[in-house]
Design an enzyme around this catalytic site. Structure first.
Site, short mmCIF file in Angstrom:
data_model
loop_
_atom_site.label_atom_id
_atom_site.label_comp_id
_atom_site.label_asym_id
_atom_site.label_seq_id
_atom_site.Cartn_x
_atom_site.Cartn_y
_atom_site.Cartn_z
N SER A 140 5.81 -0.70 8.41
CA SER A 140 5.33 -1.58 7.34
C SER A 140 5.02 -2.94 7.98
O SER A 140 4.36 -2.99 9.02
CB SER A 140 6.37 -1.67 6.22
OG SER A 140 5.97 -2.58 5.22
N TYR A 154 -3.84 -6.31 2.37
CA TYR A 154 -2.85 -5.79 3.31
C TYR A 154 -1.44 -5.69 2.71
O TYR A 154 -0.80 -4.63 2.80
CB TYR A 154 -2.85 -6.70 4.53
CG TYR A 154 -1.94 -6.30 5.67
CD1 TYR A 154 -2.23 -5.20 6.47
CD2 TYR A 154 -0.81 -7.05 5.97
CE1 TYR A 154 -1.41 -4.87 7.54
CE2 TYR A 154 0.02 -6.72 7.04
CZ TYR A 154 -0.29 -5.63 7.82
OH TYR A 154 0.52 -5.29 8.88
N LYS A 158 1.37 -2.44 2.42
CA LYS A 158 2.64 -2.41 3.13
C LYS A 158 3.83 -2.38 2.15
O LYS A 158 4.88 -1.83 2.46
CB LYS A 158 2.74 -3.61 4.09
CG LYS A 158 1.70 -3.56 5.21
CD LYS A 158 1.91 -2.35 6.11
CE LYS A 158 1.01 -2.32 7.32
NZ LYS A 158 1.25 -1.17 8.20
N1 LIG Z 1 0.34 -6.99 14.97
C1 LIG Z 1 1.06 -7.51 13.99
O1 LIG Z 1 1.22 -8.74 13.89
C2 LIG Z 1 1.73 -6.60 13.00
C3 LIG Z 1 2.72 -7.15 12.18
C4 LIG Z 1 3.34 -6.32 11.24
C5 LIG Z 1 2.97 -5.00 11.12
N2 LIG Z 1 1.99 -4.49 11.94
C6 LIG Z 1 1.64 -3.09 11.74
O2 LIG Z 1 1.90 -2.39 12.93
C7 LIG Z 1 1.01 -1.27 13.05
C8 LIG Z 1 0.33 -1.31 14.39
O3 LIG Z 1 -0.45 -2.50 14.44
P1 LIG Z 1 -0.89 -3.17 15.82
O4 LIG Z 1 -0.79 -4.63 15.61
O5 LIG Z 1 -0.22 -2.51 16.94
O6 LIG Z 1 -2.45 -2.82 15.77
P2 LIG Z 1 -3.50 -2.32 16.86
O7 LIG Z 1 -3.12 -2.79 18.21
O8 LIG Z 1 -4.84 -2.69 16.32
O9 LIG Z 1 -3.32 -0.74 16.78
C9 LIG Z 1 -3.68 -0.05 15.63
C10 LIG Z 1 -3.79 1.40 15.99
O10 LIG Z 1 -4.12 2.13 14.80
C11 LIG Z 1 -5.29 2.93 15.07
N3 LIG Z 1 -6.01 3.09 13.81
C12 LIG Z 1 -6.53 2.13 13.01
N4 LIG Z 1 -7.15 2.68 11.98
C13 LIG Z 1 -7.02 4.03 12.12
C14 LIG Z 1 -7.48 5.15 11.37
N5 LIG Z 1 -8.19 5.01 10.27
N6 LIG Z 1 -7.17 6.38 11.82
C15 LIG Z 1 -6.45 6.56 12.97
N7 LIG Z 1 -6.00 5.54 13.70
C16 LIG Z 1 -6.29 4.29 13.29
C17 LIG Z 1 -6.04 2.16 16.15
O11 LIG Z 1 -6.93 2.96 16.90
P3 LIG Z 1 -8.48 3.20 16.48
O12 LIG Z 1 -9.02 1.88 16.04
O13 LIG Z 1 -9.11 3.77 17.67
O14 LIG Z 1 -8.42 4.18 15.35
C18 LIG Z 1 -4.87 1.71 17.01
O15 LIG Z 1 -4.43 2.77 17.82
C19 LIG Z 1 0.03 -1.40 11.89
O16 LIG Z 1 0.42 -0.56 10.84
C20 LIG Z 1 0.17 -2.86 11.48
O17 LIG Z 1 -0.16 -3.07 10.14
C21 LIG Z 1 1.37 -5.26 12.86
#
Ligand SMILES: NC(=O)c1ccc[n+]([C@@H]2O[C@H](COP(=O)([O-])OP(=O)(O)OC[C@H]3O[C@@H](n4cnc5c(N)ncnc54)[C@H](OP(=O)(O)O)[C@@H]3O)[C@@H](O)[C@H]2O)c1
Length: 277
Positions: A140, A154, A158
């Site tokens: 989340s 968003y 979540k």
């Molecule tokens: N970064 C932050 O600050 C943060 C904070 C809180 C929570 N989160 C959560 O943590 C999780 C990971 O985020 P991250 O920051 O690591 O992001 P990220 O580096 O952009 O990675 C996101 C991943 O999800 C894949 N993805 C996106 N849309 C998709 C789809 N429709 N089908 C299949 N794969 C998909 C992307 O690959 P493709 O684009 O190739 O599909 C990528 O592998 C997310 O759920 C995000 O909301 C992130």
């Protein structure tokens, strides 16, 4: 040998977690949309695995398309067996002003972040149930605990995951399957960089005081939570306090956020007046 399926395992938090699990000796399946990113991540994960016998497979699928995702997960199970672990990290964020964002962004965010998680769980469940074991880890966000200015597509997606995890936990426990939900703070990943492109000024200021974590540090806390079978996994004190006290903290946070928003608005009004003079 353990088998971990990680949606969104080609980047950011998903990839960092996949690399740590590979170091611990697990077979890994990563699922995401873009083949090139998947291949690069696969090579990085293979480079750190504990044993060359470990298998790392990557499959292209869009988690918002149920049939596509189910097919991908079935393939990973055929190749590497019932997963011990499913981590649903695939997600997107598109901040902006509610009145400017098209409804399509809201639908897409919900389709990927919420339904993409739900479809993944539905797909692994029959084999986990049959084995009476497994662990499902739902990613989340801090924005799934409190609504944040500029995150109207968003935050609800979540929050929805929180509802899913809390209601699913007891049902799956009866079959020996654990559920965890992770509330990561701001983390330095490609998603975070993309968010910053459309983040309203107010949102940037509201989140400015929060520390930005590395994906590796978040992954470490996730793995510790998995080992302990914690239901709630909160990287850092801020997320822990928010998770425990969010209802009580909400009026104070809203007061603080409104103060920031008013400051930005009065500055914009001053600029407008001086431009008109
Ligand atoms: N970064 C932050 O600050 C943060 C904070 C809180 C929570 N989160 C959560 O943590 C999780 C990971 O985020 P991250 O920051 O690591 O992001 P990220 O580096 O952009 O990675 C996101 C991943 O999800 C894949 N993805 C996106 N849309 C998709 C789809 N429709 N089908 C299949 N794969 C998909 C992307 O690959 P493709 O684009 O190739 O599909 C990528 O592998 C997310 O759920 C995000 O909301 C992130």
């Amino acid at each position: 040998m353990q088998h971990a399926i990680i949606t969104g395992g080609s980047s950011g938090i998903g990839k960092a977690t996949a690399m740590m699990l590979a170091k611990q000796g697990a077979n890994i399946s990563i699922i995401a949309r873009h083949q090139n990113k998947l291949e690069t991540a696969k090579a990085e994960i293979e480079a750190v695995r504990a044993d060359p016998e470990q298998r790392i497979i990557c499959i292209c699928a869009d988690v918002s398309q149920q049939a596509q995702l189910e097919q991908a997960i079935t393939k990973t199970i055929e190749e590497l067996g019932t997963p011990n672990l499913l981590i649903t990290s695939a997600g997107i964020a598109h901040p902006g002003y509610f009145h400017e964002l098209p409804v399509q962004i809201f639908a897409e965010t919900m389709a990927i972040n919420y339904f993409g998680t739900l479809y993944a769980i539905k797909s692994v469940l029959p084999s986990m149930r049959q084995k009476q074991q497994g662990h499902i880890v739902i990613i989340s966000s801090g924005a799934g605990l409190i609504g944040i200015y500029g995150y109207t597509p968003y935050s609800p997606s979540k929050f929805a995951l929180r509802g899913l995890a809390e209601s699913l936990r007891g049902e799956l426990k009866c079959w020996g399957i654990s559920v965890s939900i992770v509330y990561p703070p701001d983390t330095d990943t490609p998603q975070f960089a993309t968010e910053n492109l459309t983040k309203p000024q107010e949102t940037k200021l509201i989140t400015a005081t929060a520390k930005t974590w590395s994906a590796k540090s978040v992954a470490k806390v996730i793995l510790r939570g998995i080992e302990r079978k914690d239901f709630v996994i909160t990287p850092g004190l801020e997320m822990k306090l928010l998770q425990v006290w969010h209802s009580l903290l909400s009026p104070i946070l809203n007061w603080y956020f409104d103060k920031i928003v008013n400051k930005v608005h009065s500055y914009s009004n001053e600029q407008l007046t001086s431009n008109n003079e």
